[in-house]
Design a protein around this motif. Structure first.
Motif, PDB file in Angstrom:
ATOM      1  N   ILE A 130       0.846  -1.191   0.000  1.00 15.95           N
ATOM      2  CA  ILE A 130       0.000   0.000   0.000  1.00 15.95           C
ATOM      3  C   ILE A 130       0.883   1.243   0.000  1.00 15.95           C
ATOM      4  N   GLY A 168      10.169  -2.603  10.273  1.00 18.20           N
ATOM      5  CA  GLY A 168       8.768  -2.929   9.992  1.00 18.20           C
ATOM      6  C   GLY A 168       8.061  -1.936   9.090  1.00 18.20           C
ATOM      7  N   LYS A 171      10.788  -2.265   3.959  1.00 15.63           N
ATOM      8  CA  LYS A 171      11.990  -2.357   3.116  1.00 15.63           C
ATOM      9  C   LYS A 171      12.099  -3.749   2.487  1.00 15.63           C
ATOM     10  N   THR A 172      11.993  -4.751   3.338  1.00 14.60           N
ATOM     11  CA  THR A 172      12.112  -6.115   2.831  1.00 14.60           C
ATOM     12  C   THR A 172      10.982  -6.429   1.854  1.00 14.60           C
ATOM     13  N   HIS A 173       9.808  -5.948   2.187  1.00 18.80           N
ATOM     14  CA  HIS A 173       8.659  -6.158   1.307  1.00 18.80           C
ATOM     15  C   HIS A 173       8.963  -5.628  -0.104  1.00 18.80           C
ATOM     16  N   ARG A 327       4.352  -4.217  11.080  1.00 18.11           N
ATOM     17  CA  ARG A 327       4.362  -5.608  11.527  1.00 18.11           C
ATOM     18  C   ARG A 327       3.426  -5.805  12.708  1.00 18.11           C
ATOM     19  N   GLU A 330      -0.160  -5.748  11.585  1.00 15.09           N
ATOM     20  CA  GLU A 330      -0.547  -7.019  10.991  1.00 15.09           C
ATOM     21  C   GLU A 330      -0.777  -8.071  12.059  1.00 15.09           C
TER      22      GLU A 330
HETATM   23  P1  ADP Z   1      11.313  -3.873   7.170  1.00 14.89           P
HETATM   24  O1  ADP Z   1      12.071  -4.759   6.253  1.00 14.89           O
HETATM   25  O2  ADP Z   1      11.362  -2.421   6.777  1.00 14.89           O
HETATM   26  O3  ADP Z   1      11.660  -4.056   8.619  1.00 14.89           O
HETATM   27  P2  ADP Z   1       9.064  -5.428   6.247  1.00 14.89           P
HETATM   28  O4  ADP Z   1       9.225  -5.230   4.798  1.00 14.89           O
HETATM   29  O5  ADP Z   1       9.503  -6.738   6.798  1.00 14.89           O
HETATM   30  O6  ADP Z   1       9.773  -4.260   7.063  1.00 14.89           O
HETATM   31  O7  ADP Z   1       7.548  -5.154   6.637  1.00 14.89           O
HETATM   32  C1  ADP Z   1       6.968  -5.626   7.844  1.00 14.89           C
HETATM   33  C2  ADP Z   1       5.575  -6.119   7.570  1.00 14.89           C
HETATM   34  O8  ADP Z   1       4.731  -5.025   7.241  1.00 14.89           O
HETATM   35  C3  ADP Z   1       5.504  -7.062   6.382  1.00 14.89           C
HETATM   36  O9  ADP Z   1       4.567  -8.066   6.652  1.00 14.89           O
HETATM   37  C4  ADP Z   1       5.031  -6.188   5.236  1.00 14.89           C
HETATM   38  O10 ADP Z   1       4.277  -6.898   4.300  1.00 14.89           O
HETATM   39  C5  ADP Z   1       4.166  -5.185   5.945  1.00 14.89           C
HETATM   40  N1  ADP Z   1       4.169  -3.874   5.290  1.00 14.89           N
HETATM   41  C6  ADP Z   1       5.039  -2.855   5.488  1.00 14.89           C
HETATM   42  N2  ADP Z   1       4.728  -1.797   4.740  1.00 14.89           N
HETATM   43  C7  ADP Z   1       3.634  -2.150   4.034  1.00 14.89           C
HETATM   44  C8  ADP Z   1       2.816  -1.474   3.062  1.00 14.89           C
HETATM   45  N3  ADP Z   1       3.060  -0.211   2.672  1.00 14.89           N
HETATM   46  N4  ADP Z   1       1.752  -2.154   2.534  1.00 14.89           N
HETATM   47  C9  ADP Z   1       1.494  -3.401   2.931  1.00 14.89           C
HETATM   48  N5  ADP Z   1       2.216  -4.086   3.837  1.00 14.89           N
HETATM   49  C10 ADP Z   1       3.275  -3.476   4.383  1.00 14.89           C
END
Ligand code: ADP
Ligand code: MG
Length: 460
Positions: A130, A168, A171-173, A327, A330
């Protein structure tokens, strides 16, 4: 059995419900209680890699759940104890060189390079991401890179793409989304996606098994290299050295590189100067903390995906209260889903509040306005008395506004209540302060970082 052990089992059990079997088996299964000492729960894991992983991905949630079980626990520490692995029920996947990356997990992204690339999460696609103000730049950049990677001619829009932001925030997403895009549309091209820790681990392993040539070849023949959480290689000189060479070789061949970290290249500590400047060469895109609107948008889309019909009121409530990161948001939604399926009844505001009481408490219980004022005053080096004074000079007015903003975000207090705590100010003053800081967060990076830092300090 000591009570703490049963607590850890319950806490890990709850977390398993939220994160699923695969993540549980990969990361959480080997957690062992060392001891509970005063308010501190000390948990042992078998490897440093695992400790870092659990610390960045699960520690906040573990603590929140633990506090729900036992409010006396206020801190969680993770220590490394190689003995733990011997007592673990099953082998920890990352501890085993060359072993399957994640048993039962999603398929490996570069099957031919089995152990080099980490598995991709099937939920982390562009479709599921999103977009809102805080992440629009990072998202647009990731999209550009993904499109370019599947294009017929090798155009590399920016090299590297450097994504950074707090835990959270997606970034990884975004990195997985780029990989999925490429995997589906240009399956012949090679992607390696790895955490920096794992990159380091592979490198050290290659050194040990004298296969550094293979290592170099494998990394230098990819079309897209993505290294997640590079803050973990700070201070690791030989890894940085190798990374630097790999990086240069790929850039020379016009291959795309995507990097993530929790800080900007210039703020990353323990990084060699040439590395730092190289990382800042391409596009540096930061992901800001979520706004209420983005949180609401994410909740709506995730609820829809799960086929869950939640009253608007409940969603708004969650978006207001769970501000820490996506996170946690969720996690809250998962719990609500599980509950509503279990009892077969619709979720109401009351039942959501009850169900998430520990999470909500962890988000606000410890935070008082006094604490916020003290930390903010300390941070900006002004007197605590300025929080309630009538002085309007910018040097004190801005910190005061930051404190009001944090008070609104992190405590359940109303605007008039907050105003009273700030020397009897009117609620419109507080409202103005909140708006002002929201605006500044979007435009003034250093202030945004101050606020984020303070938020973490106040909440920890
Ligand atoms: P980071 O790597 O920045 O610590 P992640 O990419 O692991 O964070 O994201 C943490 C969780 O939040 C994941 O389950 C991810 O799918 C969800 N998430 C984060 N940003 C969004 C977004 N903009 N839309 C949908 N889900 C998101
Ligand atoms: Mg991440």
């Amino acid at each position: 059995m000591r009570p703490g052990i049963a607590e850890l089992d319950r806490v890990v059990g709850l977390l398993k419900d939220e994160v699923g079997e695969t993540a549980y088996r990969s990361w959480l299964q080997s957690l062992r209680l060392e001891r509970i000492d005063g308010g501190e729960a000390i948990v042992a894991v078998p490897t440093r890699f695992l400790r870092n992983w659990v610390a960045t991905h699960y520690a906040d949630r573990l603590l929140a759940l633990w506090r729900g079980e036992n409010p006396a626990v206020v801190r969680l520490s993770l220590i490394v104890d190689p003995q733990v692995v011997a007592s673990a029920r099953e082998e920890v996947p990352v501890a085993e060189p060359g072993g399957p990356a994640e048993p039962g997990g999603p398929p490996d992204i570069a099957e031919d390079k089995g152990q080099l690339s980490a598995p991709l999460d099937p939920r982390f696609t562009f479709e599921n991401f999103i977009v809102g103000k805080p992440n629009e730049l990072a998202h647009a950049a990731a999209r550009r890179v993904a499109e370019a990677c599947v294009g017929p001619d090798r155009v590399v829009p920016f090299n590297p793409l450097f994504l950074y932001g707090g835990v959270g925030l997606g970034k990884t997403h975004l990195m997985h989304a780029i990989a999925w895009h490429m995997r589906l549309r240009a399956p012949a091209r090679k992607v390696i996606y790895l955490s920096a820790e794992k990159f380091m681990y592979q490198f050290i392993r290659a050194l040990r098994f004298k296969s550094t040539m293979d290592f170099k070849d494998a990394f230098r023949s990819v079309d897209l290299l993505m290294i997640d959480d590079v803050q973990f290689i700070s201070g690791k000189e030989s890894t940085q050295e190798e990374f630097f060479h790999t990086f240069n070789a790929l850039v020379d061949q016009n291959r795309q590189i995507v990097i993530s970290a929790d800080k900007s290249p210039s703020d990353l500590e323990g990084l060699e100067e040439r590395m730092r400047s190289r990382l800042g060469w391409g596009l540096v895109a930061d992901i800001h903390p979520t706004t209420y609107e983005l949180r609401l948008g994410i909740l709506q889309s995730k609820a829809e995906q799960k086929g869950l019909r939640l009253p608007q009121k409940v969603m708004e409530f969650l978006a207001h209260k769970i501000v820490s990161n996506v996170r946690e948001l969720e996690g809250a939604l998962n719990r609500i889903t599980a509950q509503s399926q279990l009892i077969g009844r619709d979720i109401t505001l009351e039942s959501a509040q009850e169900l998430l009481h520990d999470l909500l408490r962890a988000n606000e219980r410890r935070v008082t306005i006094d604490e916020i004022q003290r930390k903010v005053a300390e941070h900006f080096n002004i007197k605590m008395a300025e929080m309630t004074s009538t002085r309007r000079a910018r040097v004190v007015a801005r910190p005061r506004q930051v404190a009001m903003y944090l008070a609104k975000q992190l405590t359940p207090r109303s605007l008039p209540e907050i105003g009273r705590k700030f020397g009897g100010r009117d609620h419109t003053t507080v409202m103005h302060a909140v708006k002002k800081i929201e605006e500044l967060i979007a435009t003034d990076r250093s202030l945004a970082e101050d606020v984020e830092l303070l938020r973490r300090m106040v909440q920890s």
